[in-house]
Design a protein around this motif. Structure first.
Motif, PDB file in Angstrom:
ATOM      1  N   PRO A 346       0.805  -1.235   0.000  1.00  0.00           N
ATOM      2  CA  PRO A 346       0.000   0.000   0.000  1.00  0.00           C
ATOM      3  C   PRO A 346       0.832   1.277   0.000  1.00  0.00           C
ATOM      4  N   LEU A 347       1.940   1.298   0.729  1.00  0.00           N
ATOM      5  CA  LEU A 347       2.725   2.523   0.783  1.00  0.00           C
ATOM      6  C   LEU A 347       3.413   2.802  -0.547  1.00  0.00           C
ATOM      7  N   MET A 348       3.895   1.763  -1.220  1.00  0.00           N
ATOM      8  CA  MET A 348       4.494   1.949  -2.536  1.00  0.00           C
ATOM      9  C   MET A 348       3.460   2.491  -3.516  1.00  0.00           C
ATOM     10  N   ARG A 349       2.247   1.965  -3.444  1.00  0.00           N
ATOM     11  CA  ARG A 349       1.180   2.431  -4.329  1.00  0.00           C
ATOM     12  C   ARG A 349       0.859   3.904  -4.056  1.00  0.00           C
ATOM     13  N   GLU A 350       0.866   4.266  -2.785  1.00  0.00           N
ATOM     14  CA  GLU A 350       0.583   5.659  -2.419  1.00  0.00           C
ATOM     15  C   GLU A 350       1.644   6.588  -3.004  1.00  0.00           C
ATOM     16  N   VAL A 351       2.906   6.221  -2.877  1.00  0.00           N
ATOM     17  CA  VAL A 351       3.990   7.059  -3.391  1.00  0.00           C
ATOM     18  C   VAL A 351       3.908   7.178  -4.910  1.00  0.00           C
ATOM     19  N   LEU A 352       3.751   6.054  -5.581  1.00  0.00           N
ATOM     20  CA  LEU A 352       3.706   6.080  -7.044  1.00  0.00           C
ATOM     21  C   LEU A 352       2.497   6.858  -7.559  1.00  0.00           C
ATOM     22  N   ALA A 353       1.370   6.735  -6.893  1.00  0.00           N
ATOM     23  CA  ALA A 353       0.183   7.477  -7.328  1.00  0.00           C
ATOM     24  C   ALA A 353       0.404   8.975  -7.206  1.00  0.00           C
ATOM     25  N   GLU A 354       1.041   9.391  -6.126  1.00  0.00           N
ATOM     26  CA  GLU A 354       1.306  10.820  -5.954  1.00  0.00           C
ATOM     27  C   GLU A 354       2.276  11.328  -7.024  1.00  0.00           C
ATOM     28  N   LEU A 355       3.328  10.576  -7.285  1.00  0.00           N
ATOM     29  CA  LEU A 355       4.269  10.979  -8.328  1.00  0.00           C
ATOM     30  C   LEU A 355       3.598  11.020  -9.693  1.00  0.00           C
ATOM     31  N   ALA A 356       2.738  10.058  -9.965  1.00  0.00           N
ATOM     32  CA  ALA A 356       2.046  10.017 -11.249  1.00  0.00           C
ATOM     33  C   ALA A 356       1.118  11.208 -11.420  1.00  0.00           C
ATOM     34  N   ALA A 357       0.420  11.589 -10.356  1.00  0.00           N
ATOM     35  CA  ALA A 357      -0.494  12.728 -10.447  1.00  0.00           C
ATOM     36  C   ALA A 357       0.272  14.026 -10.684  1.00  0.00           C
ATOM     37  N   GLU A 358       1.386  14.199  -9.986  1.00  0.00           N
ATOM     38  CA  GLU A 358       2.170  15.419 -10.196  1.00  0.00           C
ATOM     39  C   GLU A 358       2.757  15.457 -11.598  1.00  0.00           C
ATOM     40  N   ARG A 529       5.838  18.784   1.557  1.00  0.00           N
ATOM     41  CA  ARG A 529       5.596  17.475   2.158  1.00  0.00           C
ATOM     42  C   ARG A 529       6.233  16.387   1.296  1.00  0.00           C
ATOM     43  N   THR A 530       6.825  15.361   1.912  1.00  0.00           N
ATOM     44  CA  THR A 530       7.396  14.275   1.134  1.00  0.00           C
ATOM     45  C   THR A 530       6.280  13.407   0.573  1.00  0.00           C
ATOM     46  N   ALA A 531       6.598  12.648  -0.468  1.00  0.00           N
ATOM     47  CA  ALA A 531       5.594  11.823  -1.130  1.00  0.00           C
ATOM     48  C   ALA A 531       5.068  10.757  -0.178  1.00  0.00           C
ATOM     49  N   GLY A 532       3.796  10.465  -0.322  1.00  0.00           N
ATOM     50  CA  GLY A 532       3.180   9.404   0.456  1.00  0.00           C
ATOM     51  C   GLY A 532       2.770   9.795   1.852  1.00  0.00           C
ATOM     52  N   THR A 533       2.628  11.102   2.133  1.00  0.00           N
ATOM     53  CA  THR A 533       2.311  11.530   3.506  1.00  0.00           C
ATOM     54  C   THR A 533       1.028  12.356   3.573  1.00  0.00           C
ATOM     55  N   ARG A 534       0.173  12.266   2.570  1.00  0.00           N
ATOM     56  CA  ARG A 534      -1.052  13.070   2.634  1.00  0.00           C
ATOM     57  C   ARG A 534      -1.926  12.602   3.797  1.00  0.00           C
ATOM     58  N   PRO A 535      -2.623  13.514   4.407  1.00  0.00           N
ATOM     59  CA  PRO A 535      -3.456  13.146   5.567  1.00  0.00           C
ATOM     60  C   PRO A 535      -4.476  12.068   5.210  1.00  0.00           C
ATOM     61  N   GLY A 536      -4.463  10.987   5.960  1.00  0.00           N
ATOM     62  CA  GLY A 536      -5.425   9.921   5.732  1.00  0.00           C
ATOM     63  C   GLY A 536      -5.076   8.995   4.598  1.00  0.00           C
ATOM     64  N   GLY A 537      -4.130   9.394   3.746  1.00  0.00           N
ATOM     65  CA  GLY A 537      -3.803   8.577   2.579  1.00  0.00           C
ATOM     66  C   GLY A 537      -4.922   8.597   1.560  1.00  0.00           C
ATOM     67  N   GLY A 538      -4.675   8.015   0.406  1.00  0.00           N
ATOM     68  CA  GLY A 538      -5.688   7.959  -0.628  1.00  0.00           C
ATOM     69  C   GLY A 538      -6.578   6.748  -0.466  1.00  0.00           C
ATOM     70  N   THR A 539      -7.789   6.832  -0.969  1.00  0.00           N
ATOM     71  CA  THR A 539      -8.663   5.659  -0.957  1.00  0.00           C
ATOM     72  C   THR A 539      -8.122   4.642  -1.940  1.00  0.00           C
ATOM     73  N   GLY A 540      -8.444   3.377  -1.702  1.00  0.00           N
ATOM     74  CA  GLY A 540      -7.950   2.338  -2.591  1.00  0.00           C
ATOM     75  C   GLY A 540      -8.371   2.545  -4.025  1.00  0.00           C
ATOM     76  N   SER A 541      -9.607   2.949  -4.238  1.00  0.00           N
ATOM     77  CA  SER A 541     -10.089   3.121  -5.606  1.00  0.00           C
ATOM     78  C   SER A 541      -9.405   4.286  -6.299  1.00  0.00           C
ATOM     79  N   THR A 542      -9.137   5.358  -5.559  1.00  0.00           N
ATOM     80  CA  THR A 542      -8.463   6.508  -6.156  1.00  0.00           C
ATOM     81  C   THR A 542      -7.046   6.143  -6.570  1.00  0.00           C
ATOM     82  N   VAL A 543      -6.314   5.504  -5.688  1.00  0.00           N
ATOM     83  CA  VAL A 543      -4.949   5.091  -6.001  1.00  0.00           C
ATOM     84  C   VAL A 543      -4.942   4.131  -7.182  1.00  0.00           C
TER      85      VAL A 543
END
Length: 557
Positions: A346-358, A529-543
């Protein structure tokens, strides 16, 4: 001429080494279509009006393993300065590896140089060229420096119609013709830019190079230049002090009578990255040049060239981000750790999703700016271009660093290509005006050109009321615009670029991409903020939605 590279079939490498079997290693990325794998780009092309067929022909080449190998070879075998021939005669030449020439040939023949200036208005030629530049940046950026300067030289040259008539046909040609020759006799020309000096850097008005007028209308230049990229190009736009003040001039490497101009190459710069490209220090020892524009108007004349190269900085930065994210995604899709593939963490997915969106935000913004060039939206570009250059280029180093970290130790090894991307990442932020320079340029536009402010806010306000985070960022921007201050110029530039990106994503991107960007870039804390630290994290479907969209080139997850 278009060439499609093919590779001979080779036997698979040995995986059983006797002492152990090689497992859990990421396979090389196969040939791939960088265009179709990038929905953010293809959607922007449809929206802004680009030539999809032309880009498909380019994508068929630059997405191959063979082209990536040319990129590696051109950076491994760096250019070599040859000041003299074997008999002691001064020649001032630079030798390049064959892979450099192949990279140059492909880019010139596919119209990434000055070709769009020869196209009729309304054809989307500048957008198409920008998209091709973005795609090629994902493979190799060093050779795109002379490509960029060639593109950017034309609007400046047009201040001198006779010189434009002489040089523009060669600059806009789709023929790569390396080597020294009289420009009038070459099938294709490349242009460079030579402005900064030892004592001034970005303060080009402090230059001491002298341009002495001659009876025939030419000038003789004497002085030094601290940073001249691509010294083997055919002609250079430069700044020098004429009797009427700082003036823009064009100097060919070879004069009309076939003799070498007095441009001496002193040394090549030993740069952090951009190793394939020759950047040099030069001396003018009575070099012959011709004036572009009026004496004393040199900065105003050459700024049109700088504006176009700044657009390419944004495009190159966005392409670098995209390349890094694709490499990280490919690794995560094929590498396992602690009993599961990395992409299942899950944490890898969170980081990659944030990088992809930016990265998508950078891509969409870059394409919007390129579309503005096609449509002649000069007021929007005057402010949107420096603020975009400020933020997108500056963020690229952080994006590439996070992507490299996704590969762990493998990402720190040259074979992964991430170290080359990492060295390249700061380049676009520094060239054509580092952070302070571009932020202050935006400040000048705000204080002197109110139409630029109106155009920027009009574009941002197309998404007004769609998201409270975007509205809050826009409100903060308006506060800064109401009382601009030099010490807050960086904050102003950052807010403007973020609001532009947010507005474009809210209007044009899938909801999951826009939500990820708005949450990670516009909520409290913002880009620090560093990648993967958004409050609450992303929902599974969004990521899931963001990753599925961004990772087609990596084979999907």
């Amino acid at each position: 001429m278009t060439t499609t590279h093919t590779r001979p079939e080779t036997p698979a490498p040995v995986s059983d080494l006797g002492t152990h079997e090689v497992t859990n290693q990421v396979p090389p990325r196969p040939d791939g279509d960088l265009l179709d794998a990038d929905p953010a780009l293809t959607e922007a092309l449809d929206r802004e009006g680009g030539d999809r067929a032309a880009l498909e022909r380019l994508a068929a080449v630059v997405g191959t393993a063979a082209h990536r190998e040319h990129a590696r070879a051109a950076n491994t075998h760096e250019p070599e300065l040859r000041t003299h021939d074997r008999t002691g005669h001064r020649i001032d030449e630079v030798g390049f590896h064959p892979s450099w020439h192949e990279l140059m040939r492909v880019s010139v023949e596919h119209g990434l140089g000055a070709a769009p200036w020869a196209s009729a208005p309304g054809t989307g030629a500048h957008l198409t060229r920008a998209a091709g530049f973005y795609l090629t940046s994902q493979v190799e950026q060093g050779h795109l420096c002379p490509i960029s300067m060639t593109y950017a030289a034309v609007p400046a040259l047009r201040h001198a119609p006779e010189l434009a008539a002489a040089y523009e046909p060669g600059l806009t040609a789709r023929s790569y013709a390396p080597g020294l020759a009289v420009p009038a006799g070459k099938a294709g020309l490349l242009a460079g830019m030579s402005m900064t000096e030892k004592q001034g850097g970005s303060d080009v008005r402090s230059g001491t190079t002298v341009a002495a007028p001659q009876p025939d209308g030419s000038y003789r230049l004497t002085g030094h230049k601290w940073f001249t990229s691509a010294p083997m190009n055919d002609l250079f736009l430069t700044l020098a002090q004429a009797p009427g003040g700082l003036t823009c001039l064009v100097l060919p490497r070879v004069l009309p009578d076939g003799t070498r101009n007095a441009i001496r190459l002193q040394r090549l710069k030993d740069k952090l990255g951009n190793r394939s490209n020759a950047s040099s220090e030069i001396e003018y020892t009575g070099a012959v040049g011709w004036r572009i524009g009026d004496e004393g108007r040199g900065v105003r004349t050459i700024i049109e060239m700088v504006s176009m190269t700044r657009l390419d900085c944004v495009l190159g930065a966005a392409g670098t981000q995209r390349a890094a994210v694709v490499e990280a995604a490919h690794h995560a899709a094929h590498r396992s750790a602690f009993g599961a593939r990395l992409i299942e963490a899950p944490l890898m997915r969170e980081v990659l999703a944030e990088l992809a969106a930016e990265t998508e935000a950078a891509t969409v913004l870059a394409m919007r700016l390129a579309g503005a060039v096609d449509r002649g939206e000069t007021a929007l570009l005057r402010l949107a271009l420096p603020v975009s250059k400020y933020l997108v280029c500056k963020r690229t180093s952080a994006v590439v660093a996070e992507a490299l970290e996704c590969l762990g130790g493998n990402g720190y090894v040259e074979e992964s290509d991430l170290p080359r991307l990492y060295r390249e990442a700061p380049l676009n932020s520094i060239w054509e005006g580092a952070g302070n320079v571009t932020a202050l340029d935006a400040l000048r536009a705000i204080t002197r050109e109110p139409d630029a402010v109106d155009a920027l806010l009009t574009e941002i306000d197309l998404a007004a009321g769609r998201d409270p985070r975007l509205d809050a960022t826009t409100a903060a921007l308006r506060t800064e615009l109401a009382a601009p201050q030099e010490r807050r110029a960086r904050r102003l530039a950052e807010l403007a670029a973020l609001a532009l990106q947010g507005s474009l994503l809210v209007r044009h991107a899938p909801a999951a991409v826009a939500e990820t960007f708005l949450t990670t870039r516009l909520d409290t804390g913002g880009p620090l903020r560093t990648a993967g630290t958004r409050p609450g994290g992303g929902t599974g479907s969004t990521v899931d939605a963001v990753l599925e969209r961004a990772t087609t080139a990596a084979g999907g997850f």
